[in-house]
Write an enzyme that holds these catalytic residues in place. Structure first.
Site, mmCIF file in Angstrom:
data_model
loop_
_atom_site.group_PDB
_atom_site.id
_atom_site.type_symbol
_atom_site.label_atom_id
_atom_site.label_comp_id
_atom_site.label_asym_id
_atom_site.label_seq_id
_atom_site.Cartn_x
_atom_site.Cartn_y
_atom_site.Cartn_z
ATOM 1 N N GLY A 22 0.825 -1.200 0.000
ATOM 2 C CA GLY A 22 0.000 0.000 0.000
ATOM 3 C C GLY A 22 0.858 1.249 0.000
ATOM 4 O O GLY A 22 0.564 2.227 -0.695
ATOM 5 N N ARG A 71 7.388 1.797 0.726
ATOM 6 C CA ARG A 71 7.780 0.390 0.861
ATOM 7 C C ARG A 71 8.171 -0.165 -0.507
ATOM 8 O O ARG A 71 9.091 -0.983 -0.610
ATOM 9 C CB ARG A 71 6.647 -0.432 1.475
ATOM 10 C CG ARG A 71 7.095 -1.837 1.908
ATOM 11 C CD ARG A 71 5.940 -2.631 2.519
ATOM 12 N NE ARG A 71 5.379 -1.927 3.650
ATOM 13 C CZ ARG A 71 4.081 -1.871 3.922
ATOM 14 N NH1 ARG A 71 3.209 -2.461 3.123
ATOM 15 N NH2 ARG A 71 3.650 -1.224 4.980
ATOM 16 N N ARG A 89 1.159 10.706 -8.887
ATOM 17 C CA ARG A 89 0.565 10.780 -7.550
ATOM 18 C C ARG A 89 1.490 10.235 -6.462
ATOM 19 O O ARG A 89 1.040 9.854 -5.379
ATOM 20 C CB ARG A 89 -0.793 10.059 -7.506
ATOM 21 C CG ARG A 89 -1.840 10.674 -8.418
ATOM 22 C CD ARG A 89 -3.101 9.837 -8.462
ATOM 23 N NE ARG A 89 -4.092 10.455 -9.344
ATOM 24 C CZ ARG A 89 -5.183 11.110 -8.925
ATOM 25 N NH1 ARG A 89 -5.410 11.216 -7.624
ATOM 26 N NH2 ARG A 89 -6.023 11.634 -9.788
ATOM 27 N N ARG A 97 -0.315 -8.663 -2.970
ATOM 28 C CA ARG A 97 -0.364 -7.557 -2.020
ATOM 29 C C ARG A 97 0.509 -7.892 -0.818
ATOM 30 O O ARG A 97 0.415 -8.987 -0.243
ATOM 31 C CB ARG A 97 -1.801 -7.306 -1.561
ATOM 32 C CG ARG A 97 -1.905 -6.439 -0.314
ATOM 33 C CD ARG A 97 -3.261 -5.831 -0.085
ATOM 34 N NE ARG A 97 -3.458 -5.442 1.300
ATOM 35 C CZ ARG A 97 -2.808 -4.470 1.945
ATOM 36 N NH1 ARG A 97 -1.876 -3.777 1.311
ATOM 37 N NH2 ARG A 97 -3.067 -4.197 3.208
ATOM 38 N N SER A 113 0.269 -4.202 5.690
ATOM 39 C CA SER A 113 0.200 -4.255 7.148
ATOM 40 C C SER A 113 -1.236 -4.520 7.566
ATOM 41 O O SER A 113 -2.175 -4.284 6.804
ATOM 42 C CB SER A 113 0.703 -2.942 7.751
ATOM 43 O OG SER A 113 -0.055 -1.846 7.257
ATOM 44 N N ASP A 141 -0.145 -3.641 14.143
ATOM 45 C CA ASP A 141 -0.764 -3.103 15.352
ATOM 46 C C ASP A 141 -1.745 -4.124 15.910
ATOM 47 O O ASP A 141 -2.205 -5.022 15.196
ATOM 48 C CB ASP A 141 -1.462 -1.769 15.078
ATOM 49 C CG ASP A 141 -2.573 -1.884 14.055
ATOM 50 O OD1 ASP A 141 -3.753 -1.859 14.455
ATOM 51 O OD2 ASP A 141 -2.275 -2.013 12.848
ATOM 52 N N ARG A 192 6.933 0.155 9.307
ATOM 53 C CA ARG A 192 5.995 -0.287 8.262
ATOM 54 C C ARG A 192 6.620 -0.183 6.872
ATOM 55 O O ARG A 192 6.254 -0.909 5.964
ATOM 56 C CB ARG A 192 4.717 0.550 8.323
ATOM 57 C CG ARG A 192 3.881 0.319 9.577
ATOM 58 C CD ARG A 192 2.769 1.347 9.697
ATOM 59 N NE ARG A 192 2.088 1.265 10.962
ATOM 60 C CZ ARG A 192 0.808 0.952 11.119
ATOM 61 N NH1 ARG A 192 0.066 0.670 10.057
ATOM 62 N NH2 ARG A 192 0.247 0.913 12.309
#
Length: 237
Positions: free
Chosen positions: A24, A28, A47, A91, A94, A209, A222
């Protein structure tokens, strides 16, 4: 008709490999490209959703940020499949732990993805659709993890449209009763786009989390610390 580049992607047809990793977080994606891939070419900056193609152990692979939520990954995955010829979409994200046996940095593979999203309504199905992973990728990912000695938990996850819920933890308690392992925001949309197009998709998650205990990883972790998940995904190419 060549639909590339798109409004969301600088890449031209042929710039993107048939297998792509979809974190996402675009940072990363940048971390993976800089630390795991060779002969890297950056193909997208639109973007700030960075996209790269390079080689991992001699195999061509791409990695690109997909943003937050089903609407975002819905756009990127649709274009990757239909305009760029991607066949395997993985995908790597997290998630928040729902199951009490999961701890920070544990790895979960989403066999199925429950959702509170209305994404499936576009298909006009005469019932409730159950988004699932591609078994070929799922089986291979588990085998890779076993070979590496990395413990993974496989099962049902939740793709939620809501990050800050007006009900607090009440809804997560209900999903917990149904054996759902963790919550994220994208897998169900990815699985539906892939199923409709007849291509492969898998979601590999790292617990960042624990909503019921208040534990959480930093934003830096992350981006760069979830390397075990990244390595499993890269081996799928």
């Amino acid at each position: 008709m060549n639909n590339t580049p798109t409004a969301h992607n600088n890449a031209k047809l042929g710039d993107i490999a048939e297998t792509i990793l979809l974190p996402g977080d675009p940072l990363r994606a940048k971390f993976i490209a800089e630390n795991f891939l060779e002969d890297v070419v950056e193909y997208n900056t639109v973007r700030g959703m960075f996209g790269y193609t390079g080689y991992y152990k001699g195999r061509r692979i791409s990695v690109q940020g997909s943003g937050m939520g089903i609407p975002s990954i819905g756009i990127y995955s649709y274009e990757l499949i239909h305009f760029y010829g991607v066949k395997n979409l993985i995908r790597i994200g997290s998630a928040g732990a729902i199951n009490e046996n999961l701890n920070l940095h544990d790895i979960v593979i989403g066999m199925g993805a429950c959702t509170d999203s209305n994404f499936a309504s576009q298909y006009n199905l005469p019932g409730t659709y159950a988004p699932i992973a591609s078994y070929k990728l799922l089986q291979k990912a588990v085998n890779i993890a076993n070979d590496k000695g990395t413990t993974v938990t496989v099962g049902n996850i939740l793709s939620s449209d809501v990050f800050y819920s007006d009900t607090g933890l009440g809804n997560l308690e209900k999903w917990k009763k149904m054996g759902v392992l963790c919550v994220e925001m994208e897998a169900a949309g990815l699985y539906m786009n892939a199923a409709r197009a007849g291509v492969n998709a898998l979601t590999i998650l790292t617990i960042s989390d624990c909503p019921f205990t208040g534990e959480e990883c930093s934003s830096h972790d992350r981006q760069v610390a979830f390397t075990k998940m990244m390595e499993i995904a890269l081996e799928l190419a």
